[in-house]
Design a protein around this motif. Structure first.
Motif, PDB file in Angstrom:
ATOM      1  N   TYR A 131       6.353   5.422  10.053  1.00 52.48           N
ATOM      2  CA  TYR A 131       6.725   5.780   8.668  1.00 52.48           C
ATOM      3  C   TYR A 131       5.330   6.439   7.968  1.00 52.48           C
ATOM      4  O   TYR A 131       5.163   7.363   7.206  1.00 52.48           O
ATOM      5  N   PHE A 132       4.363   5.244   8.215  1.00 50.94           N
ATOM      6  CA  PHE A 132       3.047   5.599   7.717  1.00 50.94           C
ATOM      7  C   PHE A 132       2.361   5.889   9.030  1.00 50.94           C
ATOM      8  O   PHE A 132       2.471   5.566  10.219  1.00 50.94           O
ATOM      9  N   LEU A 133       1.187   6.556   8.693  1.00 48.68           N
ATOM     10  CA  LEU A 133       0.187   6.964   9.480  1.00 48.68           C
ATOM     11  C   LEU A 133      -0.604   5.876  10.438  1.00 48.68           C
ATOM     12  O   LEU A 133      -0.802   5.631  11.550  1.00 48.68           O
ATOM     13  N   THR A 134      -0.937   4.968   9.108  1.00 47.64           N
ATOM     14  CA  THR A 134      -1.966   3.897   9.790  1.00 47.64           C
ATOM     15  C   THR A 134      -1.033   2.499   9.252  1.00 47.64           C
ATOM     16  O   THR A 134       0.273   2.316   9.472  1.00 47.64           O
ATOM     17  N   TYR A 135      -1.817   1.421   8.539  1.00 50.75           N
ATOM     18  CA  TYR A 135      -1.135   0.062   8.359  1.00 50.75           C
ATOM     19  C   TYR A 135      -0.197   0.491   7.093  1.00 50.75           C
ATOM     20  O   TYR A 135      -0.232   1.145   6.374  1.00 50.75           O
ATOM     21  N   GLY A 136       0.804  -0.588   7.211  1.00 51.42           N
ATOM     22  CA  GLY A 136       1.836  -0.883   5.943  1.00 51.42           C
ATOM     23  C   GLY A 136       1.958  -2.035   5.277  1.00 51.42           C
ATOM     24  O   GLY A 136       2.975  -2.189   4.501  1.00 51.42           O
ATOM     25  N   ASN A 137       1.274  -3.143   5.667  1.00 49.54           N
ATOM     26  CA  ASN A 137       1.414  -4.263   5.206  1.00 49.54           C
ATOM     27  C   ASN A 137       0.486  -4.645   4.179  1.00 49.54           C
ATOM     28  O   ASN A 137       0.233  -5.971   3.739  1.00 49.54           O
ATOM     29  N   GLY A 138      -0.165  -3.643   3.368  1.00 49.72           N
ATOM     30  CA  GLY A 138      -0.997  -3.838   1.982  1.00 49.72           C
ATOM     31  C   GLY A 138      -1.739  -4.669   2.400  1.00 49.72           C
ATOM     32  O   GLY A 138      -2.646  -4.951   3.423  1.00 49.72           O
ATOM     33  N   ASN A 197       0.807  -1.102   0.116  1.00 55.57           N
ATOM     34  CA  ASN A 197      -0.043  -0.085   0.051  1.00 55.57           C
ATOM     35  C   ASN A 197       0.709   1.396  -0.048  1.00 55.57           C
ATOM     36  O   ASN A 197       1.887   1.445   0.638  1.00 55.57           O
ATOM     37  N   TYR A 198       0.321   2.418  -0.677  1.00 51.68           N
ATOM     38  CA  TYR A 198       0.989   3.681  -0.680  1.00 51.68           C
ATOM     39  C   TYR A 198      -0.175   4.362   0.317  1.00 51.68           C
ATOM     40  O   TYR A 198      -1.322   4.180   0.173  1.00 51.68           O
ATOM     41  N   GLU A 199       0.338   5.507   0.867  1.00 50.99           N
ATOM     42  CA  GLU A 199      -0.389   6.128   1.621  1.00 50.99           C
ATOM     43  C   GLU A 199      -0.551   7.601   1.132  1.00 50.99           C
ATOM     44  O   GLU A 199       0.407   8.487   0.858  1.00 50.99           O
ATOM     45  N   SER A 200      -1.748   8.384   1.131  1.00 51.87           N
ATOM     46  CA  SER A 200      -1.821   9.735   0.606  1.00 51.87           C
ATOM     47  C   SER A 200      -1.200  10.827   1.475  1.00 51.87           C
ATOM     48  O   SER A 200      -1.178  10.489   2.591  1.00 51.87           O
ATOM     49  N   SER A 201      -0.598  11.410   0.848  1.00 53.59           N
ATOM     50  CA  SER A 201      -0.060  12.762   1.498  1.00 53.59           C
ATOM     51  C   SER A 201      -0.419  13.839   1.130  1.00 53.59           C
ATOM     52  O   SER A 201      -0.243  14.578  -0.030  1.00 53.59           O
ATOM     53  N   VAL A 202      -1.545  14.388   1.896  1.00 52.38           N
ATOM     54  CA  VAL A 202      -2.387  15.659   1.345  1.00 52.38           C
ATOM     55  C   VAL A 202      -1.345  16.716   1.636  1.00 52.38           C
ATOM     56  O   VAL A 202      -0.499  16.952   2.373  1.00 52.38           O
ATOM     57  N   GLU A 203      -1.615  17.921   0.843  1.00 53.68           N
ATOM     58  CA  GLU A 203      -0.831  19.144   0.852  1.00 53.68           C
ATOM     59  C   GLU A 203      -1.831  20.316   1.101  1.00 53.68           C
ATOM     60  O   GLU A 203      -1.172  21.448   1.305  1.00 53.68           O
ATOM     61  N   ARG A 204      -2.920  20.057   1.457  1.00 53.00           N
ATOM     62  CA  ARG A 204      -3.860  21.124   1.892  1.00 53.00           C
ATOM     63  C   ARG A 204      -4.783  20.400   3.081  1.00 53.00           C
ATOM     64  O   ARG A 204      -4.819  19.253   3.107  1.00 53.00           O
ATOM     65  N   ASP A 205      -5.322  21.422   3.921  1.00 51.78           N
ATOM     66  CA  ASP A 205      -6.177  20.785   5.218  1.00 51.78           C
ATOM     67  C   ASP A 205      -7.627  21.016   4.861  1.00 51.78           C
ATOM     68  O   ASP A 205      -8.491  20.772   5.593  1.00 51.78           O
ATOM     69  N   ASP A 206      -7.983  21.324   3.460  1.00 47.58           N
ATOM     70  CA  ASP A 206      -9.545  21.700   3.171  1.00 47.58           C
ATOM     71  C   ASP A 206      -9.682  20.768   2.020  1.00 47.58           C
ATOM     72  O   ASP A 206     -10.482  21.010   1.136  1.00 47.58           O
ATOM     73  N   ILE A 207      -9.288  19.556   1.995  1.00 45.43           N
ATOM     74  CA  ILE A 207      -9.574  18.384   0.908  1.00 45.43           C
ATOM     75  C   ILE A 207     -11.011  18.048   1.134  1.00 45.43           C
ATOM     76  O   ILE A 207     -11.512  17.652   2.263  1.00 45.43           O
ATOM     77  N   LYS A 208     -11.775  18.104   0.076  1.00 46.72           N
ATOM     78  CA  LYS A 208     -13.137  17.717   0.253  1.00 46.72           C
ATOM     79  C   LYS A 208     -13.331  16.232  -0.684  1.00 46.72           C
ATOM     80  O   LYS A 208     -14.280  15.386  -0.095  1.00 46.72           O
ATOM     81  N   ASP A 209     -12.814  15.893  -1.552  1.00 45.19           N
ATOM     82  CA  ASP A 209     -12.934  14.855  -2.335  1.00 45.19           C
ATOM     83  C   ASP A 209     -11.514  14.245  -2.720  1.00 45.19           C
ATOM     84  O   ASP A 209     -10.856  14.437  -3.700  1.00 45.19           O
ATOM     85  N   PRO A 210     -10.816  13.267  -1.753  1.00 41.10           N
ATOM     86  CA  PRO A 210      -9.600  13.042  -1.809  1.00 41.10           C
ATOM     87  C   PRO A 210      -9.277  12.314  -3.284  1.00 41.10           C
ATOM     88  O   PRO A 210      -8.200  12.563  -3.789  1.00 41.10           O
ATOM     89  N   PHE A 211     -10.360  11.456  -3.871  1.00 38.46           N
ATOM     90  CA  PHE A 211     -10.246  10.774  -5.096  1.00 38.46           C
ATOM     91  C   PHE A 211      -9.633  11.698  -6.203  1.00 38.46           C
ATOM     92  O   PHE A 211      -8.892  11.445  -7.093  1.00 38.46           O
TER      93      PHE A 211
END
Length: 516
Positions: free
Chosen positions: A306-313, A260-274
């Motif tokens: 390293y990841f906020l949550t899980y890392g085992n895919g 798994n890859y983990e999202s790295s958001v660049e703003r705090d106002d994301i409404k639609d992550p996809f």
């Protein structure tokens, strides 16, 4: 000298004629195209699609579909209109390739892939997630719904989509699962009777067990368990196809692991992550060991891991006899150790904590006390515990500041450095696919079609397999005595099964020291 002048004149004349020809040719073609179109000789499909979209959004005054003989629209009609607005930001025919595509895949398409999920999300999250996976080759979905997802105006829409089966968390379902094989085995027992994440983990495992039965009945070849905040990323496959990716897997492989890859958001106002998130942190499995540990502190930014949550895919399993889940992240087999491979390019994109509201949504789903001791009963991972405490004790302003410090990637210089090192990466394919589906009305039309065809049944439920022929012999505990005997024999022989694979954090610096 006269001969030489003639040669020079000839050499000068030839380029002039060539230049004149190259200038005249496109002008002639342009004039011809204009004449043909003016005379009606060219059928512009874009204009035809645009005309067909004139009534794409019911609930508006000029939509014939919104008229039902009553001056007051129904609750369902108003909801359909609202969701259409959310799921369609534009009716522009800028990307017309999905126009009219009903996503009815060829019956001969192989391999047949299904996804099972346990969700309480709303349509604004489930619909893009679902149609994205249809585009990349998934043909069947088993949605175990509760909460918001089980509301009639949500589940009714989901039931109307071809290839989707909705299963409700009813008392009947819980009673049946309480008699299932894995409920009475030791490998999942350590997760029972605990709240929040542990409870969800057990539900997911029980639902996966039932999904295997449904997948076999529907002739599926592969099954994947995926959350609705995760997207498959079939990198390395031709035409960005999950079908192609799994068709290339050797026949003796039972399970395919997707790091798994983990999202790295660049703003705090994301409404639609996809549609708004394109930067992801790569998994340890897809990085050189030296890069991962060498940049570990900068990539972690003071968080517990390293990841906020899980890392085992997550993993895909080939449908076969004696298949069983092994927790939400893996599959197993009662009769053998599965032969598994791990893909070097393909991944699962996990959009975790990608919206600021994710902090409070986790808090609202759990009744634990915001203390270090109590959150260990509720959450398996350190960051979830810290986030729950902050969301439960801090003010809105303090939460936003904490979110920006721990989740949002605001340091552009650090981002660029980690992008160059390969820790971070840009992935645009899911964003492009979902945005195209949205702009062309595919997502909103799913709701419109459900309402227009009267498939929104307010009291509908998907039946759990009841007939003896519909029930896998391993699913229902029909003879408690023989089950207990089998377990006793297993304990005597020393053949107890390992515990289910929980969500695991990626390797940390302590692991590197231990290796040395």
């Amino acid at each position: 000298m006269a001969g030489l002048d003639a040669v020079h004149r000839h050499q000068a004349f030839f380029p002039s004629r060539l230049l004149l020809f190259l200038t005249a040719l496109p002008m002639t073609l342009a004039v011809l195209a204009f004449v043909l179109q003016w005379r009606g000789g060219v059928d512009d499909p874009a204009s035809r699609w645009l005309a067909a979209d004139a009534d794409a959004f019911p609930g508006t005054d000029n939509s014939p579909r919104s008229s039902s003989g009553s001056s007051t629209p129904s609750v369902v009609a108003r909801f359909s209109s609202d969701c259409a607005d959310i799921l369609s930001s534009s009716s522009s025919p800028s990307f017309p390739y999905y126009r009219g595509w009903k996503f009815d895949f060829d019956k001969d398409l192989r391999p047949k892939i299904c996804i099972t999920t346990s969700t309480s999300a709303g349509l604004e999250q489930i619909i893009p997630w679902l149609f994205y996976h249809k585009v990349i080759g998934v043909s069947q979905f088993f949605l175990f719904v509760e909460g918001k997802a089980a509301k009639p105006h949500v589940s009714g829409v989901l039931e109307s989509i071809p290839g989707v089966k909705v299963i409700y968390r009813t008392k009947e379902l819980e009673e049946k699962q309480a008699k299932s094989r894995i409920w009475n085995e030791t490998w999942l027992a350590g997760f029972f009777y605990k709240p929040c994440n542990y409870e969800l983990f057990v539900k997911q495992s029980l639902n996966m067990e039932m999904a295997i039965v449904m997948a076999r009945d529907d002739g599926m070849d592969w099954i994947i368990h995926l959350d609705t905040d995760e997207l498959m990323h079939p990198a390395g496959a031709k035409e960005y196809s999950l079908t192609q990716l799994l068709s290339d897997v050797p026949a003796d492989v039972d399970m395919v692991i997707f790091p798994n890859y983990e999202s790295s958001v660049e703003r705090d106002d994301i409404k639609d992550p996809f549609s708004e998130v394109s930067m992801f942190k790569k998994n340890y499995d897809h990085l050189p060991k030296e890069t991962y540990f060498g940049m570990y502190k900068e990539a972690t930014r003071g968080n517990p891991n390293y990841f906020l949550t899980y890392g085992n895919g997550k993993s895909a399993a080939r449908i076969q006899d004696d298949l069983r889940p092994n927790g939400a992240h893996r599959w197993h087999n009662y009769m053998k150790a599965p032969n598994e491979i791990k893909l070097e390019e393909a991944a699962v994109l996990h959009y975790t904590y990608s919206k600021f509201s994710d902090l409070t949504s986790r808090r609202d789903r759990c009744g634990c006390k915001p203390t270090k001791g109590d959150v260990k009963r509720c959450f398996m991972l350190d960051f979830d515990r810290a986030a729950f405490i902050i969301a439960s004790t801090a003010t809105e302003e303090e939460m936003l500041r904490w979110y920006n410090e721990h989740v949002v990637w605001t340091d552009k210089q650090l981002n660029l450095k980690l992008l160059r090192k390969g820790i971070l990466t840009r992935i645009y394919a899911p964003m492009a696919i979902i945005q195209s589906l949205r702009e062309n009305g595919v997502l909103s039309s799913a709701i419109v079609s459900a309402h227009a065809s009267s498939k929104l049944k307010l009291n509908s439920t998907t039946k759990i397999p009841q007939r003896k022929s519909d029930v896998h012999p391993d699913l229902v505990l029909g003879r408690s005595k023989s089950q207990a005997t089998a377990r006793k024999i297993m304990e005597i022989s020393g053949g107890t099964m390992d515990s289910a694979v929980p969500p695991l954090s990626p390797p940390c610096l302590d692991d590197l020291i231990t290796e040395k």
